[in-house]
Design an enzyme around this catalytic site. Structure first.
Site, PDB file in Angstrom:
ATOM      1  N   GLU A 175      30.054  15.359  17.662  1.00  0.00           N
ATOM      2  CA  GLU A 175      30.408  15.712  17.352  1.00  0.00           C
ATOM      3  C   GLU A 175      31.454  15.490  17.490  1.00  0.00           C
ATOM      4  O   GLU A 175      33.509  16.462  16.551  1.00  0.00           O
ATOM      5  CB  GLU A 175      30.067  16.700  16.704  1.00  0.00           C
TER       6      GLU A 175
ATOM      7  N   GLU B  97      10.335  13.345  30.382  1.00  0.00           N
ATOM      8  CA  GLU B  97      11.336  14.852  30.999  1.00  0.00           C
ATOM      9  C   GLU B  97      10.804  15.135  32.819  1.00  0.00           C
ATOM     10  O   GLU B  97      11.953  16.033  33.011  1.00  0.00           O
ATOM     11  CB  GLU B  97      11.063  15.569  30.390  1.00  0.00           C
TER      12      GLU B  97
END
Length: 271
Positions: free
Chosen positions: A81, A112
């Site tokens: 963004e 992960e």
């Protein structure tokens, strides 16, 4: 290292399946109300981290977020963004998620748990000592994130973190830890809820404060935003009208000519 995983502690609420929709929503909302207060407690930590980021970005450094699952996705969102909001290049703020871009939409099993992969991912971008790397992990124990920060420290790269447990392995590794303790989740262990909200708020603060410090906002306006749709073009025209006290028509012509609100304002002022 032993520490209390507050994010994994049992919910304060029992028999959720027996609650009405109204009760579920009310109780979730009551828990959500505590998140901004927890973030407030971490403001000194956030301030210290932002000051370090700004110092490096002023000399050409970049900002990286690394995370897994919800934490990784939130970092990717914040990074993605920045270009449309502040008009910066897409390689200035970069979000990396364990498992790669596939994991943005669909969980990649055990990604992960790879302690080496984050450094490999960062190396693809030639990460260097001018950059800042922020590890995001609600638990504060994600191997992908911890391993990445450890390698950054070893290579003289500034490290920060956002976590929702105190005394975590991640906070111990980060040079500038941010710890936002929101307590147990409404659904036990579902850290996409309060912990995710807290991380999103902190990310908003970090990127917005940094971009303002870098001169990417004028007054309170996004004068460098990308004009990528009609709504934003209209907003840009109105910014020019408000700043220069000219007609909509003249403002629209200026924006069409210069393709940027800041440039349009500067050109009018210097004519």
């Amino acid at each position: 290292m032993s520490f209390t995983r507050i994010t994994e502690q049992s919910s304060k609420y029992e028999h959720l399946e027996a609650m009405s929709v109204r009760d579920l929503l009310t109780n979730i909302n009551n828990e959500d109300k505590t998140v901004p207060l927890a973030v407030e407690m971490a403001l000194p930590q956030i301030e210290s981290l932002v000051q370090q980021i700004v110092e490096r970005m002023k000399i050409g450094g970049r900002l990286f977020y690394i995370g897994a699952g919800t934490s990784g996705r939130l970092g990717v969102v914040d990074a993605s963004e920045c270009p449309p909001t502040f008009g910066v290049s897409f390689d200035m703020v970069i979000g990396l998620i364990a498992g790669g871009d596939t994991a943005i939409r669909r969980a990649v099993e055990f990604a992960e748990d790879d302690r080496e992969q984050a450094w490999k991912d960062l190396a693809d971008y030639n990460v260097n000592s001018a950059d800042t790397v922020i590890g995001i992990a609600a638990s504060g124990s994600t191997p992908y994130v911890i391993g990445g920060l450890e390698q950054c420290n070893a290579n003289n790269i500034l490290t920060g973190c956002i976590t929702c447990n105190t005394g975590s392995p991640l906070a111990a590794v980060a040079q500038y830890p941010v710890e936002v303790v929101v307590g147990p989740e409404f659904v036990t262990g579902s850290s996409r809820m309060k912990a995710g909200t807290a991380q999103k708020l902190v990310l908003n603060m970090i990127s917005t404060a940094t971009m303002i410090q870098l001169g990417r906002v004028k007054g309170n306006k996004m004068v460098d935003m990308q004009l990528s749709n009609h709504k934003l073009v209209g907003r840009g025209v109105q910014m020019i009208v408000d700043e220069l006290n000219i007609s909509q028509e003249e403002a629209a012509k200026l924006l069409e000519q210069h393709k940027n609100v800041r440039k349009a304002i500067e050109a009018y002022a210097n004519k």
